[in-house]
Design a protein around this motif. Structure first.
Motif, PDB file in Angstrom:
ATOM      1  N   ASP A  77       0.966  -1.169   0.020  1.00 41.38           N
ATOM      2  CA  ASP A  77       0.153  -0.056   0.055  1.00 41.38           C
ATOM      3  C   ASP A  77       0.800   1.358  -0.020  1.00 41.38           C
ATOM      4  OD1 ASP A  77      -1.597   2.023   0.701  1.00 41.38           O
ATOM      5  OD2 ASP A  77      -3.224   0.725   1.656  1.00 41.38           O
ATOM      6  N   TYR A  78       1.074   1.703  -1.223  1.00 41.85           N
ATOM      7  CA  TYR A  78       1.823   2.972  -1.388  1.00 41.85           C
ATOM      8  C   TYR A  78       1.143   4.338  -0.674  1.00 41.85           C
ATOM      9  CZ  TYR A  78      -0.428   3.139  -5.895  1.00 41.85           C
ATOM     10  OH  TYR A  78      -1.407   2.974  -6.813  1.00 41.85           O
ATOM     11  N   GLY A  79      -0.077   4.325  -0.658  1.00 39.97           N
ATOM     12  CA  GLY A  79      -0.835   5.499  -0.177  1.00 39.97           C
ATOM     13  C   GLY A  79      -0.685   5.543   1.323  1.00 39.97           C
ATOM     14  N   LYS A  80      -0.755   4.256   2.176  1.00 41.73           N
ATOM     15  CA  LYS A  80      -0.725   4.418   3.420  1.00 41.73           C
ATOM     16  C   LYS A  80       0.737   3.968   3.882  1.00 41.73           C
ATOM     17  CE  LYS A  80      -5.548   3.190   4.326  1.00 41.73           C
ATOM     18  NZ  LYS A  80      -6.535   1.965   4.948  1.00 41.73           N
ATOM     19  N   HIS A  81       1.559   3.661   2.992  1.00 43.33           N
ATOM     20  CA  HIS A  81       2.990   3.213   3.424  1.00 43.33           C
ATOM     21  C   HIS A  81       3.240   2.192   4.214  1.00 43.33           C
ATOM     22  CE1 HIS A  81       4.061   7.004   1.502  1.00 43.33           C
ATOM     23  NE2 HIS A  81       3.337   7.641   2.216  1.00 43.33           N
ATOM     24  N   GLU A  82       2.713   1.252   3.788  1.00 37.22           N
ATOM     25  CA  GLU A  82       2.572  -0.141   4.718  1.00 37.22           C
ATOM     26  C   GLU A  82       2.255  -1.351   3.711  1.00 37.22           C
ATOM     27  OE1 GLU A  82      -0.855   0.593   7.090  1.00 37.22           O
ATOM     28  OE2 GLU A  82      -2.129  -0.614   5.857  1.00 37.22           O
ATOM     29  N   VAL A  83       2.737  -2.647   4.246  1.00 34.69           N
ATOM     30  CA  VAL A  83       2.561  -3.927   3.780  1.00 34.69           C
ATOM     31  C   VAL A  83       1.946  -4.622   4.585  1.00 34.69           C
ATOM     32  CG1 VAL A  83       3.871  -5.818   2.965  1.00 34.69           C
ATOM     33  CG2 VAL A  83       4.872  -3.743   2.606  1.00 34.69           C
ATOM     34  N   ARG A  84       0.773  -5.204   3.906  1.00 33.82           N
ATOM     35  CA  ARG A  84      -0.237  -6.133   4.830  1.00 33.82           C
ATOM     36  C   ARG A  84      -0.145  -7.511   4.417  1.00 33.82           C
ATOM     37  NH1 ARG A  84      -3.483  -1.304   3.383  1.00 33.82           N
ATOM     38  NH2 ARG A  84      -4.142  -2.400   1.705  1.00 33.82           N
ATOM     39  N   LEU A  85       0.184  -8.350   5.196  1.00 38.99           N
ATOM     40  CA  LEU A  85       0.224  -9.725   5.035  1.00 38.99           C
ATOM     41  C   LEU A  85      -0.886 -10.455   5.307  1.00 38.99           C
ATOM     42  CD1 LEU A  85       3.197  -8.679   5.812  1.00 38.99           C
ATOM     43  CD2 LEU A  85       3.816 -10.873   5.611  1.00 38.99           C
ATOM     44  N   ARG A  86      -1.358 -11.552   4.516  1.00 43.79           N
ATOM     45  CA  ARG A  86      -2.400 -12.433   5.044  1.00 43.79           C
ATOM     46  C   ARG A  86      -2.120 -13.761   4.780  1.00 43.79           C
ATOM     47  NH1 ARG A  86      -5.642 -10.474   1.579  1.00 43.79           N
ATOM     48  NH2 ARG A  86      -5.804 -11.904   0.043  1.00 43.79           N
ATOM     49  N   GLU A  87      -2.287 -14.637   5.675  1.00 43.42           N
ATOM     50  CA  GLU A  87      -2.049 -16.102   5.812  1.00 43.42           C
ATOM     51  C   GLU A  87      -0.718 -16.404   4.783  1.00 43.42           C
ATOM     52  OE1 GLU A  87      -3.657 -18.790   7.161  1.00 43.42           O
ATOM     53  OE2 GLU A  87      -4.222 -17.076   8.394  1.00 43.42           O
ATOM     54  N   VAL A  88       0.465 -15.817   5.157  1.00 44.32           N
ATOM     55  CA  VAL A  88       1.705 -15.913   4.459  1.00 44.32           C
ATOM     56  C   VAL A  88       2.124 -17.208   5.137  1.00 44.32           C
ATOM     57  CG1 VAL A  88       3.826 -15.046   4.021  1.00 44.32           C
ATOM     58  CG2 VAL A  88       1.897 -13.686   3.655  1.00 44.32           C
ATOM     59  N   LYS A  89       2.500 -18.359   4.484  1.00 44.37           N
ATOM     60  CA  LYS A  89       2.820 -19.586   5.071  1.00 44.37           C
ATOM     61  C   LYS A  89       4.315 -19.860   4.371  1.00 44.37           C
ATOM     62  CE  LYS A  89      -1.538 -20.948   6.338  1.00 44.37           C
ATOM     63  NZ  LYS A  89      -2.527 -22.333   6.588  1.00 44.37           N
ATOM     64  N   THR A  90       5.383 -20.062   5.383  1.00 44.44           N
ATOM     65  CA  THR A  90       6.598 -20.270   4.750  1.00 44.44           C
ATOM     66  C   THR A  90       7.405 -21.374   5.513  1.00 44.44           C
ATOM     67  OG1 THR A  90       8.159 -18.762   6.014  1.00 44.44           O
ATOM     68  CG2 THR A  90       6.804 -17.875   4.362  1.00 44.44           C
ATOM     69  N   THR A  91       8.313 -22.064   4.742  1.00 44.44           N
ATOM     70  CA  THR A  91       9.147 -22.661   5.433  1.00 44.44           C
ATOM     71  C   THR A  91      10.516 -22.069   5.055  1.00 44.44           C
ATOM     72  OG1 THR A  91       9.022 -24.345   3.265  1.00 44.44           O
ATOM     73  CG2 THR A  91       7.686 -24.834   5.445  1.00 44.44           C
ATOM     74  N   LEU A  92      10.812 -21.047   4.942  1.00 45.01           N
ATOM     75  CA  LEU A  92      11.861 -20.409   4.944  1.00 45.01           C
ATOM     76  C   LEU A  92      12.747 -19.755   6.194  1.00 45.01           C
ATOM     77  CD1 LEU A  92      10.593 -18.162   1.802  1.00 45.01           C
ATOM     78  CD2 LEU A  92      11.504 -20.416   1.601  1.00 45.01           C
ATOM     79  N   ARG A  93      13.863 -19.526   5.655  1.00 39.28           N
ATOM     80  CA  ARG A  93      14.847 -19.027   7.051  1.00 39.28           C
ATOM     81  C   ARG A  93      14.281 -17.314   7.269  1.00 39.28           C
ATOM     82  NH1 ARG A  93      18.857 -22.319   4.552  1.00 39.28           N
ATOM     83  NH2 ARG A  93      19.339 -20.367   3.115  1.00 39.28           N
ATOM     84  N   PRO A  94      13.761 -17.384   8.508  1.00 49.41           N
ATOM     85  CA  PRO A  94      13.149 -16.096   8.793  1.00 49.41           C
ATOM     86  C   PRO A  94      14.194 -14.809   8.737  1.00 49.41           C
ATOM     87  CG  PRO A  94      12.375 -17.809  10.324  1.00 49.41           C
ATOM     88  CD  PRO A  94      13.439 -18.363   9.566  1.00 49.41           C
ATOM     89  N   ALA A  95      15.377 -15.155   9.320  1.00 51.82           N
ATOM     90  CA  ALA A  95      16.600 -14.020   9.207  1.00 51.82           C
ATOM     91  C   ALA A  95      16.732 -13.522   8.022  1.00 51.82           C
ATOM     92  CB  ALA A  95      17.775 -14.765   9.935  1.00 51.82           C
ATOM     93  N   GLU A  96      16.644 -14.262   6.885  1.00 48.40           N
ATOM     94  CA  GLU A  96      16.798 -13.732   5.648  1.00 48.40           C
ATOM     95  C   GLU A  96      15.535 -13.281   4.939  1.00 48.40           C
ATOM     96  OE1 GLU A  96      18.664 -16.715   3.067  1.00 48.40           O
ATOM     97  OE2 GLU A  96      20.378 -16.877   4.412  1.00 48.40           O
ATOM     98  N   ILE A  97      14.404 -13.667   5.057  1.00 51.87           N
ATOM     99  CA  ILE A  97      13.110 -13.335   4.394  1.00 51.87           C
ATOM    100  C   ILE A  97      12.555 -12.157   4.970  1.00 51.87           C
ATOM    101  CG2 ILE A  97      12.557 -15.702   3.463  1.00 51.87           C
ATOM    102  CD1 ILE A  97      10.414 -15.892   5.446  1.00 51.87           C
ATOM    103  N   ILE A  98      12.915 -11.753   6.470  1.00 44.85           N
ATOM    104  CA  ILE A  98      12.277 -10.742   6.973  1.00 44.85           C
ATOM    105  C   ILE A  98      12.987  -9.488   6.349  1.00 44.85           C
ATOM    106  CG2 ILE A  98      14.212 -10.405   8.597  1.00 44.85           C
ATOM    107  CD1 ILE A  98      10.602 -10.267   9.476  1.00 44.85           C
TER     108      ILE A  98
END
Length: 798
Positions: free
Chosen positions: A512-533
Motif C-alpha cells: 500500500d503506497y498510499g498508507k506506506h504499509e505492507v499487509r500480509l494475509r496467511e503468508v506461510k513459509t518454510t523459509l529462513r526467517p532471518a533472511e526473508i524478514i
C-alpha cells in the motif's frame, strides 16, 4: 562711255558715322545676348545644384505626398531633390498605413518619381510611376532597444506604376535579412477609399514585434549556398488588404542554423479568402526529408496540418529554440514521424487534435537505451490514446495500450524487460525501491488497469507476475509467481508462491503506497526467517536475529508492517520449529528442541506469546515483551520450566556438570539489553531426583553431613527448593532448603553470578528421631565463600 541700260544705278553712300553707330549697337546686343545666355545657363546650373542639394520646398513635398496618397500610398517626404540623370528624387520617404498615420510602416531612402509635366501644369494628377533603385528600407523598432535585430530591406529595386485607381508593381526586389525577395502584383485603389478601422498603438507594436522576431530568426541562419529566393505575387484592394490574394514560394539550398544543416528547401503558400494554404513545405538534411502542408482560416481561427518527417528531429528543434523537448533523448537514426491534425484558436484555451505514428530506431532517453519504439497515437488536449506501443530493449520487450479520457483511464501492459532499466525514469520512491532488486533474468509482467482518471490513486485492475532467480534487498529467491490486483493506492499479490532452496512461501500480501504499509494475509513459509524478514522490513532483522533456527521453521504471518516512520506495525507470526533453535541469553546460547508459539511484532516491541519448547530434556513455557526501540533496550519475561536436566544447565552457566537432578520452577524478570546486572526478577526453584551434594557448591557439605550422620553421604539429599530474587547481578534467597531421610539443610545467602562467587550460610538439621537433638544441631552451621566452582565451606562457630 555713256551708261548702258543694264548698268545699275549708283548706290547712295552711307555716312561713316551712321555705320559706326550701327556696328556698336550690334556688338552690344550680341554681348548682352551672350551674357543673358551665360546667366540663364548659370541660373540653370545653380538651380539644378540647389534642387539637387537643397531640394524643393515644403509645398512641393506636400504636393508629391498628396499625389502618392491619391495613388493609394500614404507617405511623407522629408526631402525632394532633382537628379540630372534620374529626375525628381524623393528622399527619406516614410510609408504609413491609411488606418494609422502615427506609426510608419517603412522608411525608404530614395524614390525616383516619373512625372507628367503637362498634367502638372494643368493641376491634374501628374505622378505616373515611381522607381526605386538600390534603396534601403528600414522597418520600425517598436521596443526602441538599440541591441534588437534591425528589420530592413537592402538593395531594394522596384518599379511601381499608377494607372487610374490602381497600383501596379511590375517588379520589386531586395534582400530581407539574407533572403532575396521578389514581388509583383496589383492593388485597386478606388477614389472613394476610406480606412475601415484605425489600429491601436498596442496592435501596431504587436505587429512590428512579430516582424522583428522574424528578422531575428532569419538572421540566425547562415546561407552558405547563397540567398534563398522568395517569390511573391499578389492582387487585392487597398481598402481590404486582409482579403487580398497572395501566393508565395521560397526556395533555397545549403543553409544552416546552429549545428543543423539543410540541403534543399522549398515552400509554397497561398493567402486568399482570408485563408492561408501551405500547399508545400519540404526540406532535406543529410539523413532524411521533411514534408508537410496545412490550412489556416482567419475567420474562424481554425486550421489543419499534415506532416511526414525523417529528418534529424532533435537537431532541427534545437536549432529553432525548442531544445528542451528532446533534451534527454539521443537518436542513433532519425525518428520516423507521421502527423495529421487540426487546431482551433478561437477559444480562450487553444484546442488541438493530433493523430499519428512514430517509429524510432536505436535511441537513448535519460540514460535508458532502447533498440526501438513504434506506436500509434492520438491526442486532442483532453483525450490521449496510445495504441500498439512496442518498445524493444536489450533485456526484452514491452507491449502496451493506453486510453486516457475524461472519466475513463485504461492501461494494458505486457513486459519482459528488466525493470532496473527504467530506474532512472522513476520517481524518488520508486527509484529507491527498484534499486533493491537484482534480476538474473527479466521478469514477466502483465497487468490491466482501469479507473476514472490517470491518477494512480484511482486505479483498479488485475495482472500477473512471474520472476526467475532474483535478489531483493540482498536475499535471493529461486522463483516467484503471483496474481496482481490494483486498487485504492495499493498493489496486492494473491496466490503468491516463492521458492528457495530450503523451502517455499505462499500467501497474499499488499503493498500500500498510499498508507506506506505492507499487509500480509496467511503468508506461510518454510523459509529462513532471518533472511526473508529483509523482504518485509529490514529494520526487523534485529528482532529475529537472536533466534537461530536449526532448520527452516513453519511460519504463518498475518498483519501490517508500516514504513516511512509509521507507527501502525502489527505483525503476528505463528512459529512451529520442529528442529528447534538456539537463543542467546545472559551471555550463553540456549539450545531449544521442538518449539512453538506466537510472535507479535509492533513498531517498538516484540512480544513472545505462548512459547513452548524443549530444553535440556525438559519443557519451557513462557512469554516475553522485548523493546526494539532505538533508545529503549528493555525487556520483561515470564518463564516456567519443568524437568530440566540440571547438570546441563549448570555446566552451561557455571562450568560444572557433576550435579544431578531435574530442575523445575518459575522465573519472572526484566532487564535492559545484555547487561546482566540490570536484570531484576524473582522466582522459585526445585531440584529433585538427584544428589544435591553433587552440586560443587554444596559438595563440601557432604563431608560434614557424613561426620554428623554416619552413612548418610550423597544418597540422602535428593531434593532442594528455594525462592529467590535477582538484582544487580546477585541471586538472593532466604529459604534455601535441602531434604533428606535423616537430615535437612536450610540456608540463606547470595550468589554473585556475574563474577562467579558466593556468600552463603547453611544449617544442618536432623529429620525423624534426630529432632530431639535440634538445639545441638544449631552448632552445625556452615558458611560458604569464594569461587562458585570451588567454594570454601567452614563452620561458623569454630
Amino acid at each position: 562711255m555713256p551708261p548702258s541700260v543694264i548698268d545699275l544705278p549708283p548706290r547712295r553712300k552711307i555716312a561713316a558715322g551712321f555705320y559706326r553707330r550701327w556696328t556698336w549697337r550690334r556688338q552690344l546686343i550680341a554681348t548682352g545676348a551672350r551674357l543673358l545666355i551665360l546667366a540663364v545657363i548659370a541660373l540653370f546650373f545653380w538651380g539644378g545644384w540647389y534642387l539637387a542639394n537643397k531640394g524643393f520646398g515644403r509645398q512641393w513635398r506636400t504636393t508629391v505626398a498628396d499625389q502618392l496618397r491619391e495613388r493609394g500610398i500614404e507617405a511623407s517626404v522629408r526631402r525632394l531633390t532633382l537628379d540630372p540623370f534620374r529626375g525628381l528624387v524623393a528622399q527619406d520617404v516614410r510609408i504609413y498605413d491609411f488606418k494609422n498615420h502615427d506609426k510608419p510602416l517603412a522608411v525608404i531612402s530614395e524614390v525616383s518619381l516619373d512625372l507628367n509635366y503637362a498634367a502638372l501644369l494643368h493641376h491634374q494628377p501628374f505622378l505616373n510611376a515611381v522607381e526605386i533603385r538600390d534603396a534601403n528600407v528600414t522597418f520600425p523598432n517598436p521596443g526602441g532597444d538599440p541591441r534588437a535585430p534591425r528589420a530592413n530591406l537592402k538593395n531594394f529595386h522596384a518599379h511601381i506604376f499608377f494607372p487610374p485607381e490602381q497600383i501596379y508593381i511590375k517588379k520589386a526586389e531586395g534582400i530581407f535579412c539574407g533572403i532575396r525577395v521578389s514581388a509583383t502584383g496589383k492593388l485597386l485603389k478606388r477614389g472613394d477609399f476610406q480606412p475601415e478601422r484605425v489600429l491601436s498603438e498596442e496592435e501596431w507594436n504587436q505587429r512590428w514585434r512579430s516582424v522583428q522576431r522574424v528578422a531575428a530568426e532569419l538572421q540566425a541562419f547562415n546561407f552558405a549556398g547563397g540567398p534563398p529566393t522568395l517569390q511573391i505575387d499578389f492582387t487585392g484592394d487597398v481598402s481590404d488588404l486582409e482579403n487580398a490574394r497572395v501566393s508565395l514560394s521560397l526556395r533555397g539550398e545549403r543553409f544552416s542554423r546552429g549545428a543543423y544543416e539543410i540541403k534543399t528547401f522549398y515552400a509554397a503558400a497561398e493567402w486568399s479568402e482570408r485563408r492561408l494554404r501551405l500547399t508545400t513545405l519540404e526540406w532535406s538534411d543529410p539523413v532524411g526529408e521533411f514534408s508537410g502542408q496545412g490550412l489556416w482560416n482567419l475567420a474562424d481561427k481554425h486550421g489543419t496540418f499534415q506532416i511526414h518527417s525523417s529528418v534529424q528531429l532533435k537537431e532541427a528543434l534545437t536549432a529553432v529554440g525548442f531544445e528542451k523537448i528532446l533534451a534527454d533523448a539521443t537518436f542513433v537514426s532519425p525518428p520516423q514521424l507521421e502527423l495529421s491534425g487540426s487546431f482551433n484558436l478561437a477559444a480562450a484555451e487553444p484546442h488541438w487534435s493530433v493523430i499519428g505514428r512514430v517509429a524510432l530506431g536505436e535511441f537513448t532517453y535519460k540514460a535508458v537505451s532502447a533498440l526501438g519504439l513504434t506506436a500509434d497515437f492520438s491526442w486532442n488536449g483532453e483525450r490521449t490514446m496510445l495504441r500498439e506501443v512496442r518498445l524493444r530493449h536489450a533485456s526484452g520487450e514491452i507491449l502496451a495500450n493506453l486510453l486516457d479520457t475524461p472519466g475513463d483511464f485504461r492501461l494494458t501492459v505486457e513486459s519482459s524487460v528488466n525493470p532496473a532499466a527504467f530506474r532512472s525514469l522513476s520517481t524518488e520512491g520508486l527509484h529507491e525501491f527498484l534499486g533493491e532488486w537484482e534480476w538474473s533474468r527479466s521478469p514477466s509482467l502483465r497487468f490491466n488497469i482501469h479507473g476514472p482518471s490517470h491518477d494512480p490513486a484511482t486505479w483498479q485492475g488485475e495482472g500477473a507476475a512471474t520472476l526467475g532467480r532474483t535478489r531483493f534487498r540482498g536475499v535471493w529467491l529461486e522463483s516467484l509467481s503471483a496474481n496482481l490486483r490494483f486498487g485504492e493506492k495499493a498493489v496486492t499479490f494473491d496466490n503468491l508462491v516463492v521458492r528457495r532452496e530450503e523451502g517455499t512461501g505462499t500467501g497474499s500480501f499488499t503493498f500500500d503506497y498510499g498508507k506506506h504499509e505492507v499487509r500480509l494475509r496467511e503468508v506461510k513459509t518454510t523459509l529462513r526467517p532471518a533472511e526473508i524478514i529483509y523482504w518485509i522490513e529490514p529494520k526487523l532483522f534485529n528482532v529475529v536475529a537472536p533466534y537461530k533456527f536449526h532448520g527452516p521453521p513453519h511460519l504463518t504471518a498475518n498483519g501490517v508492517v508500516q514504513y516511512r516512520g509509521g507507527k501502525n506495525t502489527h505483525l503476528d507470526i505463528a512459529i512451529d520449529a520442529p528442529a528447534g533453535l538456539d537463543y542467546f541469553f545472559l551471555g550463553k546460547t540456549l539450545s531449544f528442541g521442538k518449539t512453538r508459539g506466537d510472535v507479535l511484532i509492533t513498531d517498538d516491541r516484540v512480544q513472545l506469546i505462548g512459547i513452548e519448547g524443549q530444553l535440556f530434556d525438559g519443557t519451557v513455557k513462557g512469554a516475553a515483551d522485548i523493546s526494539v526501540a532505538r533508545q529503549d533496550k528493555s525487556y520483561s519475561a515470564s518463564i516456567a520450566v519443568e524437568g530440566i536436566e540440571f547438570p546441563s544447565l549448570t555446566d552451561l552457566y557455571f562450568k560444572y556438570e557433576t550435579a544431578h537432578g531435574q530442575l523445575s520452577g518459575t522465573y519472572d524478570f526484566k532487564g535492559v539489553g545484555d547487561d546482566a546486572k540490570s536484570m531484576r526478577g524473582n522466582g522459585k526453584i526445585r531440584i529433585s531426583n538427584g544428589n544435591v551434594f553433587a552440586i560443587p557448591v554444596l559438595g563440601p557439605l557432604s563431608g560434614f553431613v557424613a561426620e554428623i550422620f554416619p552413612g548418610a553421604g550423597y544418597s540422602v539429599a535428593k531434593e532442594a527448593t528455594s525462592s529467590f530474587t535477582i538484582k544487580d547481578g546477585v541471586i538472593h534467597t532466604d529459604d534455601f532448603k535441602v531434604s533428606g531421610k535423616l537430615f535437612g539443610m536450610i540456608g540463606h545467602g547470595d550468589v554473585y553470578f556475574v563474577n562467579g562467587t558466593l556468600d552463603f550460610d547453611v544449617r544442618i538439621n536432623a529429620s525423624g528421631p534426630g529432632l530431639l537433638l535440634t538445639p545441638v544441631y544449631k552448632l552445625f552451621e556452615y558458611k560458604g565463600e569464594g569461587n562458585l566452582s570451588k567454594p570454601n565451606w567452614h563452620p561458623k562457630r569454630f
